[in-house]
Scaffold this motif. Structure first.
Motif, short mmCIF file in Angstrom:
data_model
loop_
_atom_site.label_atom_id
_atom_site.label_comp_id
_atom_site.label_asym_id
_atom_site.label_seq_id
_atom_site.Cartn_x
_atom_site.Cartn_y
_atom_site.Cartn_z
N ALA A 61 0.84 -1.23 -0.01
CA ALA A 61 0.05 0.23 -0.17
C ALA A 61 0.97 1.12 -0.05
CB ALA A 61 -0.91 0.09 1.31
N SER A 62 2.06 1.18 0.75
CA SER A 62 2.88 2.36 0.80
C SER A 62 3.66 2.69 -0.64
CB SER A 62 4.07 2.07 1.99
OG SER A 62 4.87 2.99 1.81
N LEU A 63 3.91 1.69 -1.20
CA LEU A 63 4.41 1.82 -2.64
C LEU A 63 3.38 1.99 -3.73
CD1 LEU A 63 6.50 -1.35 -2.63
CD2 LEU A 63 7.47 1.16 -2.63
N ALA A 64 2.35 1.52 -3.53
CA ALA A 64 1.10 1.85 -4.30
C ALA A 64 0.79 3.61 -4.27
CB ALA A 64 -0.05 1.13 -4.22
N LEU A 66 2.68 5.73 -4.37
CA LEU A 66 3.66 6.49 -5.11
C LEU A 66 3.59 5.98 -6.57
CD1 LEU A 66 6.77 6.22 -2.88
CD2 LEU A 66 5.30 8.16 -2.91
N GLY A 67 2.36 5.07 -6.96
CA GLY A 67 2.07 4.80 -8.16
C GLY A 67 2.97 3.41 -8.57
N ILE A 68 3.64 2.83 -7.48
CA ILE A 68 4.51 1.60 -7.58
C ILE A 68 3.58 0.54 -7.48
CG2 ILE A 68 6.56 0.37 -6.92
CD1 ILE A 68 7.80 3.24 -6.10
N ASP A 69 3.36 -0.51 -8.31
CA ASP A 69 2.76 -1.85 -8.14
C ASP A 69 3.73 -2.87 -8.16
OD1 ASP A 69 0.83 -3.80 -8.16
OD2 ASP A 69 0.33 -3.54 -10.02
N ARG A 70 3.84 -3.45 -6.84
CA ARG A 70 4.72 -4.59 -6.49
C ARG A 70 3.82 -5.81 -6.23
NH1 ARG A 70 9.79 -4.56 -8.06
NH2 ARG A 70 10.57 -5.57 -6.39
N SER A 71 2.69 -5.63 -6.52
CA SER A 71 1.80 -6.75 -6.35
C SER A 71 1.92 -8.25 -6.66
CB SER A 71 0.14 -6.52 -6.47
OG SER A 71 -0.06 -6.39 -7.65
N ASP A 72 2.64 -8.28 -7.77
CA ASP A 72 3.33 -9.48 -8.37
C ASP A 72 4.37 -10.19 -7.69
OD1 ASP A 72 5.09 -7.55 -9.01
OD2 ASP A 72 5.22 -8.40 -11.22
N GLN A 73 4.85 -9.58 -6.60
CA GLN A 73 6.23 -10.09 -6.15
C GLN A 73 5.81 -11.11 -5.05
OE1 GLN A 73 9.25 -8.89 -7.00
NE2 GLN A 73 8.10 -8.12 -8.55
N VAL A 74 6.72 -12.03 -4.84
CA VAL A 74 6.63 -13.21 -4.04
C VAL A 74 8.00 -13.34 -3.34
CG1 VAL A 74 6.28 -15.81 -3.91
CG2 VAL A 74 5.08 -14.52 -5.42
N PRO A 75 8.04 -13.44 -2.04
CA PRO A 75 9.39 -13.54 -1.38
C PRO A 75 10.04 -14.75 -1.65
CG PRO A 75 7.59 -13.01 0.27
CD PRO A 75 6.89 -13.46 -1.02
N GLN A 76 11.35 -14.54 -1.92
CA GLN A 76 12.16 -15.65 -2.35
C GLN A 76 13.51 -15.56 -1.58
OE1 GLN A 76 14.05 -15.15 -6.11
NE2 GLN A 76 14.15 -13.07 -5.94
N PRO A 77 13.98 -16.99 -1.41
CA PRO A 77 15.43 -17.17 -0.59
C PRO A 77 16.48 -16.69 -1.25
CG PRO A 77 14.76 -19.19 -1.75
CD PRO A 77 13.58 -18.33 -1.98
N VAL A 78 17.43 -16.14 -0.49
CA VAL A 78 18.89 -15.68 -1.23
C VAL A 78 19.44 -16.88 -1.29
CG1 VAL A 78 19.74 -15.22 1.23
CG2 VAL A 78 20.65 -13.99 -0.82
N THR A 79 20.20 -16.82 -2.25
CA THR A 79 20.99 -18.29 -2.62
C THR A 79 22.28 -17.69 -3.34
OG1 THR A 79 20.23 -18.22 -5.01
CG2 THR A 79 18.80 -19.68 -3.13
N PRO A 80 23.17 -18.73 -3.22
CA PRO A 80 24.51 -18.42 -3.94
C PRO A 80 24.45 -17.94 -5.19
CG PRO A 80 24.90 -20.23 -2.52
CD PRO A 80 23.28 -19.86 -2.48
#
Length: 140
Positions: A61-64, A66-80
């Protein structure tokens, strides 16, 4: 961070990886801001050491706002493999267990889990200024 580059390096698109614990709050907020500011000049990634199930709704909502849509993002693990893609890694929490990387900066930030939109706004604005400085350093 050493930002001295030779002519050949100046033509290469940089990759920034933002990392926090759950890849649901801080790193998603930073990645959204950086991607919006940098456009096609920088590749922006985010990950977490212990990824959550979804991105925090208040962060989205905070990004929205500013007109930034990140609703397609899914948390992912950091890998080497993911960390190896980055020119610079920004850890948004101290003492994260990260794979080795020669260019890691730590920006210690509070965990916004459970914050309301007003609280997230102040964190977002702080991050936006830091990201602006970072992009000035790494964009040719």
């Amino acid at each position: 961070m050493n930002t001295t580059r030779n002519h050949a390096e100046a033509n290469v698109r940089r990759t920034v990886l933002f990392v926090c614990a759950h890849n649901a709050g801080r790193s998603q907020l930073a990645a959204g801001l950086a991607a919006a500011r940098a456009g096609d000049t920088v590749r922006v990634l985010s990950a977490g050491t212990n990824p959550g199930e979804r991105v925090d709704a208040t962060v989205l909502a905070s990004l929205a706002e500013l007109g930034i849509d990140r609703s397609d993002q899914v948390p992912q693990p950091v890998t080497p493999e993911l960390i190896a893609q980055a020119d610079v890694v920004i850890a948004l929490k101290p003492n994260l267990a990260l794979p080795a990387h020669p260019h890691v900066e730590t920006w210690p930030l509070p965990d916004p889990e459970g914050w309301d939109l007003e609280g997230i706004r102040s964190l977002r604005n702080h991050l936006d200024h830091r990201i602006e400085d970072l992009l000035t350093e790494i964009v040719p």
